[in-house]
Design an enzyme around this catalytic site. Structure first.
Site, PDB file in Angstrom:
ATOM      1  N   ASP A  38     -16.707 -76.206 -50.786  1.00  0.00           N
ATOM      2  CA  ASP A  38     -17.237 -75.825 -49.474  1.00  0.00           C
ATOM      3  C   ASP A  38     -16.400 -76.456 -48.363  1.00  0.00           C
ATOM      4  OD1 ASP A  38     -19.336 -74.394 -50.588  1.00  0.00           O
ATOM      5  OD2 ASP A  38     -20.685 -76.122 -50.592  1.00  0.00           O
ATOM      6  N   TYR A  65     -18.551 -85.569 -58.855  1.00  0.00           N
ATOM      7  CA  TYR A  65     -18.753 -85.613 -57.408  1.00  0.00           C
ATOM      8  C   TYR A  65     -19.397 -86.935 -56.996  1.00  0.00           C
ATOM      9  CZ  TYR A  65     -18.204 -80.498 -57.512  1.00  0.00           C
ATOM     10  OH  TYR A  65     -17.732 -79.236 -57.689  1.00  0.00           O
ATOM     11  N   ASP A  79     -27.023 -78.115 -46.376  1.00  0.00           N
ATOM     12  CA  ASP A  79     -26.188 -79.256 -45.993  1.00  0.00           C
ATOM     13  C   ASP A  79     -26.265 -79.398 -44.476  1.00  0.00           C
ATOM     14  OD1 ASP A  79     -24.499 -77.312 -44.932  1.00  0.00           O
ATOM     15  OD2 ASP A  79     -22.898 -77.619 -46.392  1.00  0.00           O
ATOM     16  N   ARG A 174     -25.424 -78.937 -53.505  1.00  0.00           N
ATOM     17  CA  ARG A 174     -26.356 -78.658 -52.403  1.00  0.00           C
ATOM     18  C   ARG A 174     -27.734 -78.268 -52.935  1.00  0.00           C
ATOM     19  NH1 ARG A 174     -24.210 -74.132 -48.900  1.00  0.00           N
ATOM     20  NH2 ARG A 174     -22.751 -73.663 -50.590  1.00  0.00           N
TER      21      ARG A 174
END
Length: 304
Positions: A38, A65, A79, A174
């Site tokens: 993203d 991550y 987000d 997310r």
């Protein structure tokens, strides 16, 4: 020029933006990426250069991550880039509550991707439909989350949790942030995301776009060898005569190859393998296949 670039994607750029920038810097058309990030996320974005774009389909799907989740807030994009939908202080949230809730997000789980995502529904991407005002919910998908570990806890009016997450392809961090907040009854959204590894590439070894430009200007940039991105695949080593036949696209009789005596045939019949010469030179991708005349090593991609 061919091989891979371990790019450190900056905040604000799409993965496509990064590919376009690399194309301009290298003055090459054949450039592609493995695994979309993203715009608000940073970190490892594998980039294939030249003929290595043909290898993107064989990269490992494993990723890690470092995520920061903010509680007490929900947004349209799951987000902080999106419109705030709900906002209420969540100072009562405790670390103990989070420790009890997190295990349900580990393992094989189902999740609904964010409304603003690149997934296609009816031939259109969800973010295009969302921007046009159409409320479309993406279908559930099954994903693998191998590990979730708490890195840090920041209590407060809108507390934040930092996590280390290891997962497979298609996992939306997310969605984990949104769903964790929903389970706790207070709402949650992703506040920051860094991809620390992807397809065998690691953040500590990555190059920023500025560093890449500096290396190109100094004439010292060299792409990473293709075999480095394929370490997860079973390895078959070919002696010189068979290597020459392979490079001509010929099928090889499996039983006549040295590796046939000690290889895990069950694995090789179900997954592609990487091939190299006895001196370590990369030859391409193949797969062992059963035929009426016996087992053959079939070329999937010949690298010459």
């Amino acid at each position: 020029m061919q091989g891979f670039l371990n790019l450190h994607k900056p905040f604000g750029l799409t993965s496509h933006d990064c590919v376009a920038r690399v194309r301009r810097l290298l003055k090459l058309k054949r450039v592609g990426h493995g695994g979309t990030l993203d715009p608000a996320a940073t970190g490892v974005l594998p980039i294939a250069i030249g003929r290595a774009t043909r290898l993107l389909q064989y990269l490992s799907h494993e990723k890690t991550y470092r995520a920061k989740i903010r509680f007490g807030i929900t947004t349209s994009t799951d987000d902080l880039a999106g419109e705030i939908l709900t906002q209420a202080p969540a100072a009562h949230l405790s670390l103990a509550q989070l420790q009890r809730a997190l295990p349900q997000f580990q393992g094989t789980i189902e999740q609904i991707p964010p409304s603003y995502s690149a997934i296609q529904v009816g031939g259109k991407r969800l973010y295009e439909l969302a921007r046009s005002g159409q409320a479309v919910t993406a279908p559930k998908r099954t994903v693998e989350v191998h590990r979730i570990e708490i890195l840090a806890w920041h209590p407060g009016e809108f507390p934040e949790l930092e996590l280390d997450i290891a997962c497979g392809s298609g996992t939306y961090i997310r969605s984990i942030a949104r769903d964790l907040g929903a389970v706790l009854g207070i709402g949650g959204t992703l506040a920051a995301l860094i991809r620390t590894s992807s397809s065998g590439f690691h953040l500590k070894d990555s190059l920023t776009l500025d560093q890449l430009e500096q290396q190109i200007t100094a004439n010292c940039f060299g792409p990473l060898p293709p075999a480095l991105a394929l370490q997860h695949l079973p390895l078959i080593t070919l002696p010189l005569p068979q290597a020459n036949d392979w490079q001509q696209g010929k099928r090889l009789v499996w039983e006549e190859l040295p590796d046939s005596k000690q290889a895990d045939l069950t694995l090789l019949l179900s997954t592609p393998c990487r091939l190299q010469t006895s001196n370590g030179a990369f030859l391409g991708i193949g797969q062992v296949t059963e035929t009426q005349s016996g087992k053959l090593l079939i070329p999937k991609l010949v690298w010459s």
